[in-house]
Design a protein around this motif. Structure first.
Motif, mmCIF file in Angstrom:
data_model
loop_
_atom_site.group_PDB
_atom_site.id
_atom_site.type_symbol
_atom_site.label_atom_id
_atom_site.label_comp_id
_atom_site.label_asym_id
_atom_site.label_seq_id
_atom_site.Cartn_x
_atom_site.Cartn_y
_atom_site.Cartn_z
ATOM 1 N N VAL A 36 0.932 -1.423 0.120
ATOM 2 C CA VAL A 36 -0.235 -0.069 -0.397
ATOM 3 C C VAL A 36 0.641 0.755 0.096
ATOM 4 C CG1 VAL A 36 -2.012 1.441 1.220
ATOM 5 C CG2 VAL A 36 -1.890 -1.519 1.270
ATOM 6 N N ASP A 37 0.248 2.236 -0.928
ATOM 7 C CA ASP A 37 1.665 3.620 -1.048
ATOM 8 C C ASP A 37 0.664 4.490 -0.355
ATOM 9 O OD1 ASP A 37 3.549 5.305 -1.565
ATOM 10 O OD2 ASP A 37 3.650 4.516 -3.545
ATOM 11 N N VAL A 58 -2.521 2.429 -4.436
ATOM 12 C CA VAL A 58 -1.872 4.098 -3.893
ATOM 13 C C VAL A 58 -3.784 4.233 -3.166
ATOM 14 C CG1 VAL A 58 -1.572 5.989 -4.576
ATOM 15 C CG2 VAL A 58 -0.364 3.476 -6.213
ATOM 16 N N ILE A 59 -2.929 4.992 -1.805
ATOM 17 C CA ILE A 59 -4.478 5.864 -1.631
ATOM 18 C C ILE A 59 -4.057 6.839 -1.878
ATOM 19 C CG2 ILE A 59 -5.570 5.784 0.524
ATOM 20 C CD1 ILE A 59 -5.292 3.269 1.484
ATOM 21 N N ASP A 60 -4.143 8.013 -2.312
ATOM 22 C CA ASP A 60 -3.956 9.168 -1.987
ATOM 23 C C ASP A 60 -5.014 10.048 -2.554
ATOM 24 O OD1 ASP A 60 -1.295 10.971 -2.729
ATOM 25 O OD2 ASP A 60 -3.014 11.251 -3.644
ATOM 26 N N ALA A 61 -5.461 11.238 -1.585
ATOM 27 C CA ALA A 61 -5.797 12.812 -1.944
ATOM 28 C C ALA A 61 -6.207 13.158 -2.799
ATOM 29 C CB ALA A 61 -6.008 13.162 -0.755
ATOM 30 N N SER A 62 -5.686 13.302 -4.177
ATOM 31 C CA SER A 62 -5.611 13.857 -5.215
ATOM 32 C C SER A 62 -6.370 13.020 -5.920
ATOM 33 C CB SER A 62 -4.620 14.525 -5.389
ATOM 34 O OG SER A 62 -4.848 15.004 -6.406
ATOM 35 N N PRO A 63 -8.027 13.441 -6.567
ATOM 36 C CA PRO A 63 -8.171 12.731 -7.722
ATOM 37 C C PRO A 63 -7.152 12.906 -9.210
ATOM 38 C CG PRO A 63 -10.561 14.158 -7.209
ATOM 39 C CD PRO A 63 -8.802 14.599 -6.385
ATOM 40 N N ASP A 64 -6.316 13.903 -9.590
ATOM 41 C CA ASP A 64 -5.740 14.672 -10.220
ATOM 42 C C ASP A 64 -4.434 13.331 -10.733
ATOM 43 O OD1 ASP A 64 -7.806 16.154 -11.610
ATOM 44 O OD2 ASP A 64 -6.105 17.885 -10.272
ATOM 45 N N ALA A 65 -3.957 13.393 -9.328
ATOM 46 C CA ALA A 65 -2.813 12.462 -8.539
ATOM 47 C C ALA A 65 -3.435 11.043 -9.527
ATOM 48 C CB ALA A 65 -2.546 11.863 -7.578
ATOM 49 N N ALA A 98 -8.589 -4.504 7.933
ATOM 50 C CA ALA A 98 -6.503 -4.371 8.726
ATOM 51 C C ALA A 98 -5.821 -5.634 8.518
ATOM 52 C CB ALA A 98 -7.474 -4.748 9.724
ATOM 53 N N GLY A 99 -4.792 -4.719 8.578
ATOM 54 C CA GLY A 99 -3.713 -6.222 8.582
ATOM 55 C C GLY A 99 -3.042 -7.288 7.453
ATOM 56 N N SER A 100 -3.260 -6.296 6.117
ATOM 57 C CA SER A 100 -3.552 -6.998 4.677
ATOM 58 C C SER A 100 -2.448 -6.711 4.373
ATOM 59 C CB SER A 100 -4.619 -7.007 4.081
ATOM 60 O OG SER A 100 -4.662 -5.260 3.727
ATOM 61 N N ALA A 101 -1.484 -5.831 4.705
ATOM 62 C CA ALA A 101 -0.742 -5.472 3.804
ATOM 63 C C ALA A 101 1.429 -5.991 4.672
ATOM 64 C CB ALA A 101 -1.026 -3.936 4.109
ATOM 65 N N ASP A 102 1.466 -5.987 3.456
ATOM 66 C CA ASP A 102 2.936 -6.773 3.534
ATOM 67 C C ASP A 102 4.252 -5.378 3.737
ATOM 68 O OD1 ASP A 102 2.316 -9.710 3.054
ATOM 69 O OD2 ASP A 102 2.202 -8.847 1.208
ATOM 70 N N LEU A 103 3.547 -4.819 2.945
ATOM 71 C CA LEU A 103 4.549 -3.298 3.199
ATOM 72 C C LEU A 103 3.962 -2.002 2.752
ATOM 73 C CD1 LEU A 103 7.428 -2.183 3.171
ATOM 74 C CD2 LEU A 103 7.811 -2.545 0.294
ATOM 75 N N VAL A 104 4.018 -1.200 3.448
ATOM 76 C CA VAL A 104 3.644 0.244 3.239
ATOM 77 C C VAL A 104 3.713 1.292 2.740
ATOM 78 C CG1 VAL A 104 1.643 1.789 4.259
ATOM 79 C CG2 VAL A 104 1.348 -0.360 5.162
ATOM 80 N N LEU A 105 4.342 2.376 1.841
ATOM 81 C CA LEU A 105 5.181 3.289 1.673
ATOM 82 C C LEU A 105 4.035 4.586 1.610
ATOM 83 C CD1 LEU A 105 6.102 3.126 -1.408
ATOM 84 C CD2 LEU A 105 6.899 1.486 0.643
ATOM 85 N N CYS A 106 4.976 5.274 3.101
ATOM 86 C CA CYS A 106 4.069 6.929 3.390
ATOM 87 C C CYS A 106 5.455 7.201 3.267
ATOM 88 C CB CYS A 106 3.821 6.607 4.818
ATOM 89 S SG CYS A 106 2.782 8.397 5.070
ATOM 90 N N HIS A 107 6.020 8.315 1.951
ATOM 91 C CA HIS A 107 6.461 8.987 1.960
ATOM 92 C C HIS A 107 6.688 10.552 1.477
ATOM 93 C CE1 HIS A 107 9.342 5.092 -0.294
ATOM 94 N NE2 HIS A 107 9.023 5.269 1.323
ATOM 95 N N SER A 108 6.796 11.798 2.182
ATOM 96 C CA SER A 108 6.362 13.115 1.836
ATOM 97 C C SER A 108 5.039 13.256 2.300
ATOM 98 C CB SER A 108 6.791 12.699 0.602
ATOM 99 O OG SER A 108 8.188 13.045 0.297
#
Ligand SMILES: C[S@@+](CC[C@H](N)C(=O)[O-])C[C@H]1O[C@@H](n2cnc3c(N)ncnc32)[C@H](O)[C@@H]1O
Length: 248
Positions: A36-37, A58-65, A98-108
């Motif tokens: 999950v990014d 990818v979970i992001d607040a921006s529809p454009d992104a 819950a508990g489903s991701a092996d790796l979460v990125l949270c960059h900047s």
């Protein structure tokens, strides 16, 4: 295995990719990972990870992104392995089990969210036990130095004194961290920090013209960045801090 692209060999991201590559290599036998990014934007990390065979949300607040992410994933031929979800990094349990991701990125991203503690706890909530969080944050010390080097001594002093590392009301970054504050934030959410690296220890201080004019300078700078990344005090003046933390 994540292929090494030109972007991954840039001083801006090379250290983060080195850490991620080592973590993914350790998990090679597990097959494709569920990644999950959070605030993954246009997919600078998500798309190369999907190209390596992993499934990335990818979970992001921006529809454009997210629209740009979908185009980029389609062009790279990995649209089937990249899921774009509009959502809030503070509330990822609304959109990921819950508990489903092996790796979460949270960059900047922790610099911008309403509630960094909620975002950290949201990361921990979606990670499986033993899963990892890759967290990249702005480093307060680098802002103090860069404001001072730009001749903004009052702003540098303000950033030094501000609990959030902000240099003044016009500063568009809501908060910055140091190694301790970032580690404490993650630890309180149940994420045990295993590694902290500095990203761009000197890259942002070097005149761009020097890199263009000196043959081999970019490669030498990259080697220096990789060598200095883990070593205090160099690590602690880097533009960003990267933390690898495990869900215990
Ligand atoms: C500086 S960009 C970083 C993008 C990407 N992580 C990277 O490293 O290239 C910040 C991203 O976080 C997203 N963002 C900001 N606040 C957010 C929030 N509360 N929840 C989810 N995404 C958020 C923005 O839309 C933007 O795409």
């Amino acid at each position: 295995m994540v292929e090494r692209t030109r972007a991954q060999s840039s001083p801006r991201t090379a250290v983060v990719w080195e850490v991620l590559r080592a973590e993914l290599a350790r998990r090679d036998a597990d097959g494709p990972l569920r990644i999950v990014d959070a605030g993954g934007g246009t997919g600078g990390f998500a798309v190369p990870l999907a190209r390596s065979g992993h499934d990335v949300t990818v979970i992001d607040a921006s529809p454009d992104a997210l629209a740009a992410l979908n185009r980029r994933a389609a062009e790279a031929g990995v649209a089937d392995r990249v899921r774009a979800v509009q959502g809030d990094a503070d509330r990822m349990l609304d959109v990921v089990a819950a508990g489903s991701a092996d790796l979460v990125l949270c960059h900047s991203v922790l610099e911008h969210v309403d509630d960094p503690a909620a975002a950290a706890s949201s990361m921990a909530g979606i990670l499986r036990t033993g899963g990892c969080a890759s967290v990249l944050v702005a480093n307060r010390a680098a802002t103090v130095l860069s404001r001072a080097l730009g001749g903004h001594f009052g702003q540098a002093t303000a950033a030094l004194a501000s609990p959030d590392g902000r240099w003044g009301p016009a500063d568009t970054t809501r908060r910055r961290f140091d190694a301790t504050s970032a580690e404490v934030l993650l630890a309180r959410a149940g994420l045990a920090v295993e590694q902290i690296h500095g990203v761009r220890v000197v890259s942002d201080l070097v005149p761009g013209a020097l890199l263009d004019s000196e043959p081999g300078a970019l490669e030498a700078l990259l080697a220096l960045e990789l060598a200095a990344a883990e070593l205090p005090p160099y690590r602690d003046i880097a533009t960003q801090l990267h933390l690898l933390a495990r869900r215990t």
